[in-house]
Design an enzyme around this catalytic site. Structure first.
Site, PDB file in Angstrom:
ATOM      1  N   ASP A 228       0.998  -1.047  -0.137  1.00 23.09           N
ATOM      2  CA  ASP A 228      -0.027  -0.048   0.043  1.00 23.09           C
ATOM      3  C   ASP A 228       0.874   1.130   0.103  1.00 23.09           C
ATOM      4  O   ASP A 228       1.999   1.051   0.416  1.00 23.09           O
ATOM      5  CB  ASP A 228      -0.836   0.045   1.250  1.00 23.09           C
ATOM      6  CG  ASP A 228      -2.099   0.897   0.847  1.00 23.09           C
ATOM      7  OD1 ASP A 228      -2.241   1.823   0.047  1.00 23.09           O
ATOM      8  OD2 ASP A 228      -3.040   0.877   1.792  1.00 23.09           O
TER       9      ASP A 228
HETATM   10  C1  BGC Z   1      -5.021   3.225   0.158  1.00 21.07           C
HETATM   11  C2  BGC Z   1      -5.046   2.292  -1.265  1.00 21.07           C
HETATM   12  C3  BGC Z   1      -4.671   3.160  -2.417  1.00 21.07           C
HETATM   13  C4  BGC Z   1      -3.553   3.814  -2.264  1.00 21.07           C
HETATM   14  C5  BGC Z   1      -3.183   4.559  -3.562  1.00 21.07           C
HETATM   15  C6  BGC Z   1      -3.651   4.284   0.013  1.00 21.07           C
HETATM   16  O1  BGC Z   1      -3.709   5.240   0.971  1.00 21.07           O
HETATM   17  O2  BGC Z   1      -5.167   2.559   1.222  1.00 21.07           O
HETATM   18  O3  BGC Z   1      -6.181   1.819  -1.134  1.00 21.07           O
HETATM   19  O4  BGC Z   1      -4.811   2.325  -3.534  1.00 21.07           O
HETATM   20  O5  BGC Z   1      -3.484   4.877  -1.134  1.00 21.07           O
HETATM   21  O6  BGC Z   1      -3.932   5.722  -3.733  1.00 21.07           O
END
Ligand code: BGC
Length: 734
Positions: A228
């Protein structure tokens, strides 16, 4: 596998592939033909930023269709809906130059307070897994890779970047992992995104058990594991655990750390090579031809059609819905003109257009001799409501009340909205409430004052049109709750353990999540999991359950549309049992299907139950076990209402464990090999006549055999027990 040859590349070059070039893309190595791969959110539409990058939904992105978010798709109970969303997102991703769209999110709704529940499907792992797999199939069928997220046990936003989700293994295996498992094994997603949090003390990004032993070795995942955004703490530990790609980048310091670890012999180069191979394999998703456009109008129309299959009619007293021709309608509440249709945070995208419910209602009213009045402020609303036949109040949660990044602390609607609903309901002859919210809201304090409630959740950019279609009966609603609506927050299973404290969140309710808890404990709820009405009626008959072999079964059931309109019905099949050594939920959803039926149409549907439908995860045995015993296969109108059931005795698995002196007397007696002759074998070594008094037996049942032997008898019994232990060991390993 890509034919790219990296054998001449430097260590630095290879390692640099393992973290992003920037916020949304990987690093290319042009000399050897490694292109850059674009990964972006996801899941219910493409959020393609071309400047001002961020992952919390702040900056602008290119216009894309906002399809119904997962909370709505979950309520469709229809993999065809999920697949169509995935496919359309895939088409748009391709057109917008995206190779991996970050979704679907399949975390379980452990608490209704989770701020990100709008981005997840359900409190049930089967429903989440089936829908998630369908989304991945649809999206990848269009050539855009998926990223199933957030792996794993990311069920809250509070402290999400640090908290340790402390979850016992049975609960992980039965509740929090199966959706991922199904998607990985059935739909082969290009990537899996590891979550920010720790799982039992170890960051998901560094959790070898999770990323390698379970994901790759057990489930056979062959794609890349992506972090993530910002989830990597120690890049060397992450690579060792099985992470492949750190996002976002660039992260020169981490590249350095990895190269240093390689040079110091602390990290095996084979680990890096494997990760590089998996990241390079993603470049196969880079198209060779220029992207085309996507059909903005067709996708908006699709978003409307799909949204109508997601909204859940919770209540419809006196068939106030759909509106009859000539109805005088009052349309009230801010969301009628300023719709809430998507959630806040990383999935927040720029829609191609937005339908408002008021405009769509006006458009449909025109052809039906209906009149539409509206009002600007609450006082005027009450006046307009008084002179109408039906008042429709649009209520729900605003973006300030729920979002990625924080959890809610109440299920209540804002007080001003409750006040509006109540005063309108007191004035209007009949009142319909249309709700827009990403997480469920309490209906208490106003539910009984109104005639109908249509729970729209967040329906995407065409939600306003879809709601109008449902209010007028252009579409027949067919959504069902994918999560329980409780009477009180205090009744929810994680209440005392959410969102945790001092860095830990203890999943104390174990497998008893959502309806599993409510049905086992018997807590009354406002609406159970699986509940949903229709403008037609359905009857269920002729349930037959046939054993089909090795603890599997086939369920056949007949469904009839007994009403006047075409509609869709969800057949929900639950399994109930108390078999086995672990506490089982009162019932668990084990199969479902949605069938479309014309008025009067009769259809016999068949659903197969595999061994897992009856199994529990046995921790000492490290595997799935079907306990021998009685099972009941139930067709539920919802999780609380069984409409037909049939018993099914199963032979199950005989688990033979090795006995020890620490095994209890009861475990010795129940042992499949040693138990049947135990008393006979030890009789001669016992004091007295060798026939133990049943009352004494009862008292010693839960004592370790070694302790009892020590108190009761001498070396002869010890020797006999050792012989029996040998016998159990031989049987356990055979
Ligand atoms: C989120 C993800 C997301 C990523 C990119 C993170 O803060 O938890 O779900 O895909 O950011 O935006």
């Amino acid at each position: 596998m890509s034919p790219i040859d990296l054998s001449q590349s430097s260590l630095e070059q290879k390692v640099s592939l393992l973290s992003g070039r920037d916020f949304w893309s990987t690093r290319p190595i042009h000399d050897v033909g490694v292109p850059s791969v674009v990964l972006t959110d996801g899941p219910h539409g493409i959020r393609r930023q071309v400047a001002g990058f961020d992952h919390i939904g702040l900056g602008e992105s290119l216009p894309a269709t906002c399809f119904p978010p997962a909370v709505a798709v979950g309520s469709s109970w229809d993999p065809a809906v999920a697949e169509q969303v995935g496919a359309a997102v895939g088409r748009e991703g391709r057109a917008l130059g995206v190779q991996v769209a970050l979704g679907p999110g399949v975390n379980i709704k452990r608490s209704p307070l989770c701020g990100r529940n709008f981005e997840y499907y359900s409190e049930d792992p089967l429903l989440s897994g089936v829908l998630g797999a369908a989304h991945v199939r649809g999206q990848q069928g269009e050539g855009v890779g998926a990223s199933v997220k957030h792996f794993a046990a990311n069920n809250q936003e509070t402290d999400r970047m640090r908290v340790s989700a402390d979850v016992d293994e049975r609960t992980l295996r039965e509740v929090y992992l199966p959706a991922f498992e199904r998607i990985v094994t059935e739909a082969a997603p290009a990537t899996v995104m590891c979550s920010y949090n720790r799982v039992n003390g170890v960051f998901a990004s560094e959790n070898r058990w999770l990323l390698t032993e379970v994901l790759r070795d057990e489930w056979g995942f062959g794609g890349a594991v992506v972090s993530d955004w910002g989830a990597v703490d120690d890049p060397v530990a992450a690579l060792r655990a099985g992470l492949d790609l750190e996002m976002p980048g660039p992260s020169e310091a981490n590249v350095r750390r990895v190269v240093d670890a390689l040079r110091a012999g602390e990290l095996d180069e084979a680990v890096v090579d494997a990760a590089v191979r998996r990241v390079v394999a993603l470049t196969d998703l880079v198209p060779t031809e220029e992207p085309g456009d996507f059909d903005v109008d067709a996708h908006h129309a699709l978003a409307r059609e799909l949204a109508a299959q997601c909204a859940v009619p919770l209540k419809n007293d006196g068939e106030v819905l759909p509106f009859a021709d000539g109805t005088r309608i009052a349309v009230l509440g801010e969301f009628a003109t300023t719709p809430r249709y998507q959630g806040g945070g990383s999935s927040h995208l720029t829609p191609t257009r937005v339908d408002t419910a008021l405009d769509a209602i006006r458009a449909l009213a025109a052809g039906r001799d209906c009149t539409v009045e509206t009002a600007r402020d609450p006082a005027a609303a009450v006046e307009v409501a008084r002179t109408a036949d039906v008042a429709v109040v649009f209520a729900g949660l605003g973006e300030r009340e729920e979002s990625e990044g924080f959890d809610r602390d109440t299920l209540d609607l804002p007080a001003a909205q409750v006040e509006l609903i109540r005063t309108v309901a007191a004035a209007a002859p009949r009142t319909v409430v249309v709700l827009s919210n990403g997480g469920i809201v309490s209906l208490e304090g106003w539910h009984d004052d109104v005639d109908a409630v249509l729970e729209g959740f967040l329906l995407g950019q065409a939600g306003g049109g879809a709601i109008a279609d449902l209010l007028f009966g252009v579409a027949n609603p067919s959504g069902h709750l994918a999560e329980t609506i409780p009477l009180r927050l205090q009744d929810t299973p994680s209440y005392v353990n959410f969102p945790g404290e001092q860095g830990h969140v203890r999943y104390g309710e174990g497998v008893m999540v959502g309806y599993r808890w409510h049905q086992t404990v018997g807590t009354p709820v406002r609406y159970p999991f699986g509940h949903g009405l229709s403008y037609t009626t359905f009857a269920t008959s002729d349930l037959a359950v046939e054993a089909t072999g090795d603890d599997t079964a086939r369920v056949t059931v007949t469904v009839t549309n007994t009403g006047e309109r075409a509609g869709r019905h969800v057949v929900q099949v639950y399994v109930a049992t108390t078999a086995g050594p672990v506490r089982r939920p009162a019932r668990e959803l084990r199969a479902f299907t949605k069938v479309a039926l014309e008025p009067g149409e009769v259809r016999t549907v068949t659903l197969d139950l595999d061994r897992r439908a009856f199994a529990y995860y046995d921790v000492p045995d490290a595997g799935w076990v079907v306990a021998p015993g009685e099972y009941v296969v139930q067709v539920g109108q919802d999780a609380a209402t069984v409409v037909a059931e049939a018993g099914l005795p199963l032979t199950g698995d005989v688990v033979v464990r090795e006995l020890t002196l620490e095994s209890t007397v009861a475990e010795w007696s129940a042992h499949p090999v040693v138990g049947p002759t135990l008393l006979e074998e030890i009789a001669a070594d016992l004091p007295g006549d060798g026939a133990p008094d049943p009352d004494v037996l009862r008292m010693v049942e839960s004592m370790p055999m070694g302790k009892v032997a020590g108190m009761l008898a001498g070396p002869a019994l010890d020797a006999t027990l050792q012989r029996l232990i040998q016998r159990s060991r031989a049987a356990a390993t055979s």
